[in-house]
Design a protein around this motif. Structure first.
Motif, PDB file in Angstrom:
ATOM      1  N   GLU A 150      -8.452   1.767   9.844  1.00  0.00           N
ATOM      2  CA  GLU A 150      -8.907   3.015   9.233  1.00  0.00           C
ATOM      3  C   GLU A 150      -8.531   4.213  10.113  1.00  0.00           C
ATOM      4  O   GLU A 150      -8.418   4.081  11.315  1.00  0.00           O
ATOM      5  CB  GLU A 150     -10.425   2.978   9.030  1.00  0.00           C
ATOM      6  N   HIS A 176       0.833  -1.215   0.000  1.00  0.00           N
ATOM      7  CA  HIS A 176       0.000   0.000   0.000  1.00  0.00           C
ATOM      8  C   HIS A 176       0.861   1.256   0.000  1.00  0.00           C
ATOM      9  O   HIS A 176       0.426   2.316  -0.445  1.00  0.00           O
ATOM     10  CB  HIS A 176      -0.932   0.018   1.213  1.00  0.00           C
ATOM     11  N   PHE A 231      -7.910   4.558   6.101  1.00  0.00           N
ATOM     12  CA  PHE A 231      -6.998   4.179   5.029  1.00  0.00           C
ATOM     13  C   PHE A 231      -7.122   5.277   3.974  1.00  0.00           C
ATOM     14  O   PHE A 231      -8.177   5.457   3.374  1.00  0.00           O
ATOM     15  CB  PHE A 231      -7.425   2.824   4.480  1.00  0.00           C
ATOM     16  N   ARG A 240      -5.229  -6.876   1.539  1.00  0.00           N
ATOM     17  CA  ARG A 240      -4.524  -6.465   2.743  1.00  0.00           C
ATOM     18  C   ARG A 240      -3.590  -7.479   3.401  1.00  0.00           C
ATOM     19  O   ARG A 240      -2.459  -7.140   3.758  1.00  0.00           O
ATOM     20  CB  ARG A 240      -5.549  -5.990   3.788  1.00  0.00           C
ATOM     21  N   LEU A 283      -2.187   4.656   6.880  1.00  0.00           N
ATOM     22  CA  LEU A 283      -3.143   3.880   7.675  1.00  0.00           C
ATOM     23  C   LEU A 283      -2.618   3.721   9.093  1.00  0.00           C
ATOM     24  O   LEU A 283      -1.491   4.123   9.402  1.00  0.00           O
ATOM     25  CB  LEU A 283      -3.361   2.503   7.021  1.00  0.00           C
ATOM     26  N   PHE A 286     -11.079  -2.375   8.519  1.00  0.00           N
ATOM     27  CA  PHE A 286     -10.210  -1.914   7.432  1.00  0.00           C
ATOM     28  C   PHE A 286     -10.769  -2.376   6.099  1.00  0.00           C
ATOM     29  O   PHE A 286     -11.220  -3.518   5.968  1.00  0.00           O
ATOM     30  CB  PHE A 286      -8.800  -2.482   7.617  1.00  0.00           C
ATOM     31  N   TYR A 319      -4.141  -3.614  10.300  1.00  0.00           N
ATOM     32  CA  TYR A 319      -4.231  -2.345   9.593  1.00  0.00           C
ATOM     33  C   TYR A 319      -5.594  -1.757   9.939  1.00  0.00           C
ATOM     34  O   TYR A 319      -6.610  -2.477   9.912  1.00  0.00           O
ATOM     35  CB  TYR A 319      -4.155  -2.535   8.076  1.00  0.00           C
TER      36      TYR A 319
END
Length: 240
Positions: free
Chosen positions: A154, A101, A156, A193, A116, A176, A152
């Motif tokens: 938010e 990412h 994002f 992800r 993130l 996420f 991970y």
């Protein structure tokens, strides 16, 4: 048969004994193996090869490029990034995995920071299929459950996906957007992800199903390239 190039910076495998033990052939090798078993024509490329293994010949003979990076995003040459971007715009598919990412190519194609929240705490991840009709979700149940993964969370910082296929929930409470599809030019992009290097995530059969499905989804359609610029009329234009 889809021509796939699996790109991996291949740095954790050289530095971390845990990663070496989990992925003795590298993350790229593990992914390449199950994609080959699915019937695809698969090659691998890594950061330290000349031109990062992504020569013009390699890119021109790639239908779908799979990208995994983490430690060395800044070491990827901008000229190579520009070539990959152009190939995507021309129709090549791009599958970006986990910490990819933050890769130059994903940020360039998204036009945002792609930042993130994250946490490494051996927590459960439950990946909910929120768009079961999407081709990437073929063959899956309602969710994928991973016993241990990196979190991970938010927000994002990505553009709203053209299609949102997966949303993850983590044991610590975060959620996420973990499966995001985009169109760019003639090409398609999918971000998926999971895949932290110290967990055996890429041996999970459901994760392998997602990646295999994504390769098929991202493959070029073969449609004719649009023509831009000044255009002659298709029909006679009457005098005004």
């Amino acid at each position: 048969m889809i021509k796939v190039t699996v790109w991996n910076e291949n740095r954790h495998e050289q530095k971390n004994p845990t990663v070496q033990e989990i992925y003795p052939k590298g993350i790229h090798g593990a992914i390449a193996e199950f994609l080959e078993n699915a019937g695809h024509d698969v090659k691998t490329a890594t950061l330290d090869e000349p031109e990062h293994g992504l020569t013009e010949e390699v890119l021109n003979n790639t239908d779908v490029l799979v990208w995994w990076g983490h430690l060395a995003h800044d070491e990827v040459d901008d000229e190579i990034v520009n070539k990959v971007q152009q190939r995507v715009l021309d129709g090549m598919g791009l599958l970006v995995l986990h910490s990819g990412h933050f890769s130059k190519i994903f940020k360039k194609l998204m036009g945002t920071s792609c930042d993130l929240k994250w946490r490494e705490a051996d927590e459960k991840e439950r990946i909910w299929i929120v768009n079961p009709s999407h081709p990437v979700a073929n063959g899956l149940g309602e969710y994928i459950e991973l016993e241990k993964e990196e979190m991970y969370g938010e927000h994002f910082d990505i553009p709203a996906p053209d299609d949102l296929v997966f949303v993850s929930w983590f044991e610590g409470g975060e959620v996420f957007r973990s499966g995001c599809a985009y169109n760019r030019g003639k090409g398609k992009i999918f971000y998926f992800r999971p895949g932290h290097e110290t967990y055996p995530t890429y041996y999970n059969k459901d994760v392998q199903t997602v990646i295999t499905n994504a390769v098929s989804f991202l493959a070029p359609t073969g449609s004719q390239a649009p023509v831009y610029g000044n255009a002659k009329p298709l029909e006679a234009i009457g005098a005004k």
